[in-house]
Design a protein around this motif. Structure first.
Motif, mmCIF file in Angstrom:
data_model
loop_
_atom_site.group_PDB
_atom_site.id
_atom_site.type_symbol
_atom_site.label_atom_id
_atom_site.label_comp_id
_atom_site.label_asym_id
_atom_site.label_seq_id
_atom_site.Cartn_x
_atom_site.Cartn_y
_atom_site.Cartn_z
ATOM 1 N N GLN A 24 45.844 16.314 -45.429
ATOM 2 C CA GLN A 24 46.702 15.705 -45.737
ATOM 3 C C GLN A 24 46.377 14.325 -45.509
ATOM 4 O OE1 GLN A 24 49.228 17.398 -42.380
ATOM 5 N NE2 GLN A 24 50.742 18.662 -43.821
ATOM 6 N N ALA A 25 45.091 14.229 -44.666
ATOM 7 C CA ALA A 25 44.576 12.129 -44.483
ATOM 8 C C ALA A 25 44.094 12.025 -46.020
ATOM 9 C CB ALA A 25 43.297 12.731 -43.760
ATOM 10 N N GLU A 26 43.327 12.840 -46.646
ATOM 11 C CA GLU A 26 42.660 12.832 -47.980
ATOM 12 C C GLU A 26 44.100 12.293 -49.435
ATOM 13 O OE1 GLU A 26 38.668 14.867 -48.100
ATOM 14 O OE2 GLU A 26 40.457 16.391 -48.443
ATOM 15 N N PHE A 27 45.618 13.159 -48.815
ATOM 16 C CA PHE A 27 46.467 13.479 -49.834
ATOM 17 C C PHE A 27 47.054 11.544 -49.395
ATOM 18 C CE2 PHE A 27 50.581 13.554 -50.602
ATOM 19 C CZ PHE A 27 50.785 13.871 -51.571
ATOM 20 N N GLY A 29 43.471 19.845 -53.482
ATOM 21 C CA GLY A 29 42.195 20.546 -52.581
ATOM 22 C C GLY A 29 41.737 19.045 -51.870
ATOM 23 N N LEU A 30 43.621 18.969 -51.683
ATOM 24 C CA LEU A 30 42.988 17.945 -50.584
ATOM 25 C C LEU A 30 44.132 17.539 -49.299
ATOM 26 C CD1 LEU A 30 44.138 14.910 -52.707
ATOM 27 C CD2 LEU A 30 42.345 15.238 -52.542
ATOM 28 N N ILE A 51 55.565 18.757 -51.937
ATOM 29 C CA ILE A 51 54.616 17.453 -52.232
ATOM 30 C C ILE A 51 53.696 18.528 -51.756
ATOM 31 C CG2 ILE A 51 53.849 15.960 -50.364
ATOM 32 C CD1 ILE A 51 56.851 15.191 -50.891
ATOM 33 N N LYS A 52 53.425 19.566 -51.049
ATOM 34 C CA LYS A 52 51.978 20.480 -50.554
ATOM 35 C C LYS A 52 51.508 20.998 -51.975
ATOM 36 C CE LYS A 52 53.435 23.115 -46.584
ATOM 37 N NZ LYS A 52 53.449 23.758 -45.594
ATOM 38 N N GLN A 53 52.531 21.360 -52.721
ATOM 39 C CA GLN A 53 51.574 22.282 -53.876
ATOM 40 C C GLN A 53 51.074 20.904 -54.028
ATOM 41 O OE1 GLN A 53 54.586 23.991 -56.069
ATOM 42 N NE2 GLN A 53 53.540 24.497 -57.464
ATOM 43 N N ILE A 54 51.326 19.606 -54.554
ATOM 44 C CA ILE A 54 51.097 18.631 -55.066
ATOM 45 C C ILE A 54 49.171 18.601 -54.425
ATOM 46 C CG2 ILE A 54 50.863 16.167 -55.590
ATOM 47 C CD1 ILE A 54 54.482 16.046 -55.891
ATOM 48 N N ARG A 55 49.709 18.116 -53.245
ATOM 49 C CA ARG A 55 48.332 18.438 -52.514
ATOM 50 C C ARG A 55 46.894 19.308 -52.504
ATOM 51 N NH1 ARG A 55 46.609 20.241 -47.595
ATOM 52 N NH2 ARG A 55 49.093 20.621 -46.706
ATOM 53 N N LYS A 56 48.509 20.004 -52.392
ATOM 54 C CA LYS A 56 46.802 22.003 -52.402
ATOM 55 C C LYS A 56 46.513 21.433 -54.273
ATOM 56 C CE LYS A 56 48.630 24.047 -48.554
ATOM 57 N NZ LYS A 56 48.141 24.867 -47.946
#
Length: 124
Positions: A16-19, A13-14, A5-10
């Motif tokens: 946590q709040a944006e994700f 370039g998001l 999940i962290k890999q997707i978000r990063k």
């Protein structure tokens, strides 16, 4: 699943709040997923996969490719959907607007220009 999940978000370039906003959950819920304190529900997993084009098997197990491969038409539709969801006068919007007004001759000229650019790049 927490690291994926962290890999997707990063990869997008998001923060946590944006994700969280993109999938309709609270930022602290993203934190709990990424730290392994909570496991996302099937609904949240489906939202992540749909919103970010993620392969569900990869998200759940780490097997396979991270992203679902899209056809050219699906990529175009996705791009246009994102473009239409934004109100902007940036270059992408102006460029697509200009393309939408081309007649058949304009498309032929543009194709020749693109081919000339590619040929020039191959020579250098």
């Amino acid at each position: 699943m927490d690291e994926r999940i962290k890999q997707i978000r990063k990869s997008f370039g998001l923060k946590q709040a944006e994700f969280a906003d993109k999938i309709g959950i609270k930022p602290n819920t993203v934190t709990s997923y990424e730290t392994g304190l909570r496991v996302p529900s099937d609904t949240v997993i489906a939202l992540i996969c749909r919103e970010f084009g993620v392969n569900e098997q990869w998200l759940r197990t780490g097997e396979g490719e991270m992203f679902v491969e899209m056809s050219r038409d699906e990529e175009i539709a996705s791009f246009m959907g994102e473009l239409l969801s934004e109100e902007s006068d940036d270059f992408k919007h102006r460029f697509i607007g200009a393309l939408s007004r081309l007649d058949e001759n304009g498309w032929k000229v543009l194709e020749q220009f693109a081919n000339d650019l590619l040929e020039g790049k191959k020579k250098s």
